[in-house]
Design an enzyme around this catalytic site. Sequence first.
Site, PDB file in Angstrom:
ATOM      1  N   GLU A 123      47.244  50.624 -20.669  1.00  0.00           N
ATOM      2  CA  GLU A 123      47.990  49.391 -20.917  1.00  0.00           C
ATOM      3  C   GLU A 123      48.553  49.499 -22.330  1.00  0.00           C
ATOM      4  O   GLU A 123      47.784  49.519 -23.299  1.00  0.00           O
ATOM      5  CB  GLU A 123      47.089  48.146 -20.807  1.00  0.00           C
ATOM      6  CG  GLU A 123      47.871  46.867 -21.069  1.00  0.00           C
ATOM      7  CD  GLU A 123      46.984  45.610 -21.115  1.00  0.00           C
ATOM      8  OE1 GLU A 123      45.836  45.695 -21.568  1.00  0.00           O
ATOM      9  OE2 GLU A 123      47.476  44.543 -20.698  1.00  0.00           O
ATOM     10  N   SER A 179      40.304  45.594 -26.379  1.00  0.00           N
ATOM     11  CA  SER A 179      41.281  44.525 -26.527  1.00  0.00           C
ATOM     12  C   SER A 179      40.680  43.181 -26.137  1.00  0.00           C
ATOM     13  O   SER A 179      41.282  42.159 -26.357  1.00  0.00           O
ATOM     14  CB  SER A 179      42.506  44.822 -25.682  1.00  0.00           C
ATOM     15  OG  SER A 179      42.181  44.688 -24.323  1.00  0.00           O
ATOM     16  N   SER A 224      19.270  48.247 -24.410  1.00  0.00           N
ATOM     17  CA  SER A 224      18.334  48.731 -23.380  1.00  0.00           C
ATOM     18  C   SER A 224      18.606  50.184 -22.978  1.00  0.00           C
ATOM     19  O   SER A 224      19.741  50.592 -22.753  1.00  0.00           O
ATOM     20  CB  SER A 224      18.431  47.845 -22.133  1.00  0.00           C
ATOM     21  OG  SER A 224      17.603  48.371 -21.115  1.00  0.00           O
ATOM     22  N   THR A 276      13.018  42.323 -18.868  1.00  0.00           N
ATOM     23  CA  THR A 276      12.479  42.586 -20.194  1.00  0.00           C
ATOM     24  C   THR A 276      12.484  41.306 -21.022  1.00  0.00           C
ATOM     25  O   THR A 276      12.818  40.220 -20.522  1.00  0.00           O
ATOM     26  CB  THR A 276      13.222  43.769 -20.855  1.00  0.00           C
ATOM     27  OG1 THR A 276      12.529  44.113 -22.059  1.00  0.00           O
ATOM     28  CG2 THR A 276      14.664  43.459 -21.170  1.00  0.00           C
ATOM     29  N   LYS A 324       9.874  37.999 -18.933  1.00  0.00           N
ATOM     30  CA  LYS A 324       8.865  38.573 -18.037  1.00  0.00           C
ATOM     31  C   LYS A 324       8.009  37.529 -17.318  1.00  0.00           C
ATOM     32  O   LYS A 324       7.339  37.837 -16.345  1.00  0.00           O
ATOM     33  CB  LYS A 324       7.970  39.551 -18.809  1.00  0.00           C
ATOM     34  CG  LYS A 324       8.677  40.865 -19.161  1.00  0.00           C
ATOM     35  CD  LYS A 324       7.709  41.907 -19.666  1.00  0.00           C
ATOM     36  CE  LYS A 324       8.437  43.197 -20.013  1.00  0.00           C
ATOM     37  NZ  LYS A 324       7.544  44.264 -20.469  1.00  0.00           N
ATOM     38  N   ASP A 374       4.606  48.129 -15.626  1.00  0.00           N
ATOM     39  CA  ASP A 374       3.961  48.486 -16.901  1.00  0.00           C
ATOM     40  C   ASP A 374       2.497  48.829 -16.641  1.00  0.00           C
ATOM     41  O   ASP A 374       1.948  49.766 -17.231  1.00  0.00           O
ATOM     42  CB  ASP A 374       4.020  47.315 -17.890  1.00  0.00           C
ATOM     43  CG  ASP A 374       5.410  47.108 -18.477  1.00  0.00           C
ATOM     44  OD1 ASP A 374       6.217  48.052 -18.439  1.00  0.00           O
ATOM     45  OD2 ASP A 374       5.672  46.000 -18.985  1.00  0.00           O
ATOM     46  N   ASN A 384      -7.024  41.220 -31.923  1.00  0.00           N
ATOM     47  CA  ASN A 384      -5.654  40.703 -32.028  1.00  0.00           C
ATOM     48  C   ASN A 384      -5.537  39.871 -33.300  1.00  0.00           C
ATOM     49  O   ASN A 384      -6.499  39.223 -33.717  1.00  0.00           O
ATOM     50  CB  ASN A 384      -5.332  39.828 -30.807  1.00  0.00           C
ATOM     51  CG  ASN A 384      -3.852  39.474 -30.746  1.00  0.00           C
ATOM     52  OD1 ASN A 384      -3.002  40.369 -30.840  1.00  0.00           O
ATOM     53  ND2 ASN A 384      -3.530  38.206 -30.608  1.00  0.00           N
ATOM     54  N   ARG A 436      -6.356  34.461 -28.960  1.00  0.00           N
ATOM     55  CA  ARG A 436      -5.734  35.129 -27.800  1.00  0.00           C
ATOM     56  C   ARG A 436      -6.611  36.285 -27.316  1.00  0.00           C
ATOM     57  O   ARG A 436      -6.686  36.559 -26.121  1.00  0.00           O
ATOM     58  CB  ARG A 436      -4.337  35.651 -28.171  1.00  0.00           C
ATOM     59  CG  ARG A 436      -3.333  34.561 -28.445  1.00  0.00           C
ATOM     60  CD  ARG A 436      -1.977  35.164 -28.812  1.00  0.00           C
ATOM     61  NE  ARG A 436      -1.151  35.400 -27.634  1.00  0.00           N
ATOM     62  CZ  ARG A 436       0.058  35.964 -27.670  1.00  0.00           C
ATOM     63  NH1 ARG A 436       0.559  36.361 -28.839  1.00  0.00           N
ATOM     64  NH2 ARG A 436       0.753  36.133 -26.574  1.00  0.00           N
ATOM     65  N   MET A 461       6.795  49.337 -34.716  1.00  0.00           N
ATOM     66  CA  MET A 461       8.084  49.399 -34.021  1.00  0.00           C
ATOM     67  C   MET A 461       9.224  49.345 -35.049  1.00  0.00           C
ATOM     68  O   MET A 461       9.343  48.359 -35.796  1.00  0.00           O
ATOM     69  CB  MET A 461       8.220  48.246 -33.033  1.00  0.00           C
ATOM     70  CG  MET A 461       9.423  48.431 -32.125  1.00  0.00           C
ATOM     71  SD  MET A 461       9.499  47.175 -30.857  1.00  0.00           S
ATOM     72  CE  MET A 461      10.030  45.779 -31.782  1.00  0.00           C
ATOM     73  N   GLN A 480       7.018  53.624 -16.240  1.00  0.00           N
ATOM     74  CA  GLN A 480       7.264  52.296 -15.658  1.00  0.00           C
ATOM     75  C   GLN A 480       8.632  52.260 -14.982  1.00  0.00           C
ATOM     76  O   GLN A 480       8.808  51.632 -13.946  1.00  0.00           O
ATOM     77  CB  GLN A 480       7.080  51.160 -16.680  1.00  0.00           C
ATOM     78  CG  GLN A 480       8.006  51.154 -17.884  1.00  0.00           C
ATOM     79  CD  GLN A 480       9.383  50.565 -17.601  1.00  0.00           C
ATOM     80  OE1 GLN A 480       9.508  49.707 -16.743  1.00  0.00           O
ATOM     81  NE2 GLN A 480      10.403  51.044 -18.288  1.00  0.00           N
TER      82      GLN A 480
END
Length: 490
Positions: A32, A202, A238, A282, A286, A322, A369, A374, A408, A460
């Site tokens: 184009e 564009s 991802s 994800t 979840k 998982d 934890n 928890r 991470m 997974q």
Amino acid sequence: MTLVAVPLSAGSPDALLADTLRAAAAGADLVEWRLDTCQQLGASPDEVIAAISRSSLPVLLTIRHADETGAWSGSASERCRLLQAADAAGAAYIDIEFARLADLGTWRPQRARLILSAHDFTGMGGDLVRLVERMRAAGGLPKIAVTARDASDLAPVRDLLVSRSGDLIALAMGEHGLPSRLLAGVWGSFLTFARLDEQAGSAPGQPTVTELVGRYRIHAQRPDWRILGVIGSPIAHSLSPHIHNAALAQDGVPAVYVPFRVEDPVAFWTACGAWIHGLSITIPHKHALLKQVEGVEPLVTSIGAMNTIFKLDEKSQGGNTDAAAIIACVEGAIGNLHGKTVLCLGAGGVGRAIAHALASRGAKLVIVNRTHARAVELAAEVGGLAVSEAEAYSVPYHVLVNGTAVGMGRPLESPWPAARHRAGSVVFDTVYTPLTTRLLHDAQAAGAITVPGLDMFILQAAEQYRRFTGREPDTALMRAAALARLNPGA
Ligand code: NAP
């Protein structure tokens, strides 16, 4: 077959022709040429039109006025003159906004096909069926471009395309609308737009032509292909489309896997679930669709999270792959888990999957934890023990698993002190960016057996692939696709 069009703008005909060659090499079917932005960049409109005969691909010529979000500021009669010249010069298609059709007067292209466009840059464009009818009645090939505010807005675009009579171009702009471009071949759009690699598109949400032709196999797509995907927000990062599409292509499976950026998962599944054959789920969704599926696999309810939806005898099933991947990763390193002590760091989503999955194999869970409450709750669910970090140092564990987000994207951080590793133990880090985390580095140095998070990610995905296709995936290929994405220069 759906055609791939690459919008191009350049400051000279030669630059435009060079980009056209690159688009052809990347797999585009047409280009184009945006005469309005070419002129803005310094090109002479008449010289650009004269270059049409030298183009290596068919040319769609477009001149968008400034009040159509283009860059053209000339008169309606001058635009009509240029479109007539483009038709005479051999343009394959000429595009004009439907609302500006009157600017053409009684003139219609003699050789080119006339595309009548309607763009809605803020919403879904109103009664699209009626709009398409009016465009057809005016003698044009309709092009509808609306703006998706969430992925559920894909449904009306898909409905419009699959119920079309005659050629139709329809797409949803924006990141939420991206699947409408990637699935154009399945839904039967006459053409779809892609940007040339490295160039800005564009319109927002355009894939590159290389992605569209390669990863999403747009030219092979047919209406009977199955639609798979991953939902999350954000989703652009991802790895899943890379690894699933690599496996689907290698196996010749008539299916394509796309990223759905979803804000409201229940609205999305309600609007689109009927035509989606399988989903990966994800962060942060979840937990969101547990009540929407017609059945769940074991462990989904106890973990309280679902990372997969697949169809079994047309009924939607929820799974948690998982859990299976975690079991495979740990048992692959240590063998039978019965009676073995697993020290689990973390009690979030992945921590829950680790604790329930490994407890189901007879392991004794010790959970630590940051938010102790928890850990206490999760330990009670799996018949394990919750301890403080200081208490954890004296636990004689066989397996240490990191289910926290610590490390991470931070190669210097570890959730476990280097001096506390145990030689001969198994250390599994679910974090996979970086591929070798500080935790794994320290564990290796201390003589532990290490399992990287990428192993879990691949396993997974492989479990999902089996559910989606009934086939055994090539996990080496999936891993290579993931590594190519994570280390593009390697
Ligand atoms: P989540 O539900 O948000 O849980 C995060 C966990 O990390 C919680 O236990 C949280 O503790 C803990 N945490 C976060 N920041 C911390 C800090 N600074 N210090 C100590 N603990 C901290 O997330 P998730 O879904 O479980 O994901 C956790 C990690 O798993 C992700 O970061 C990802 O790397 C990894 N993952 C890997 C795969 C794979 O296939 N390999 C798949 C999914 C996820 P609190 O309870 O105190 O907040």
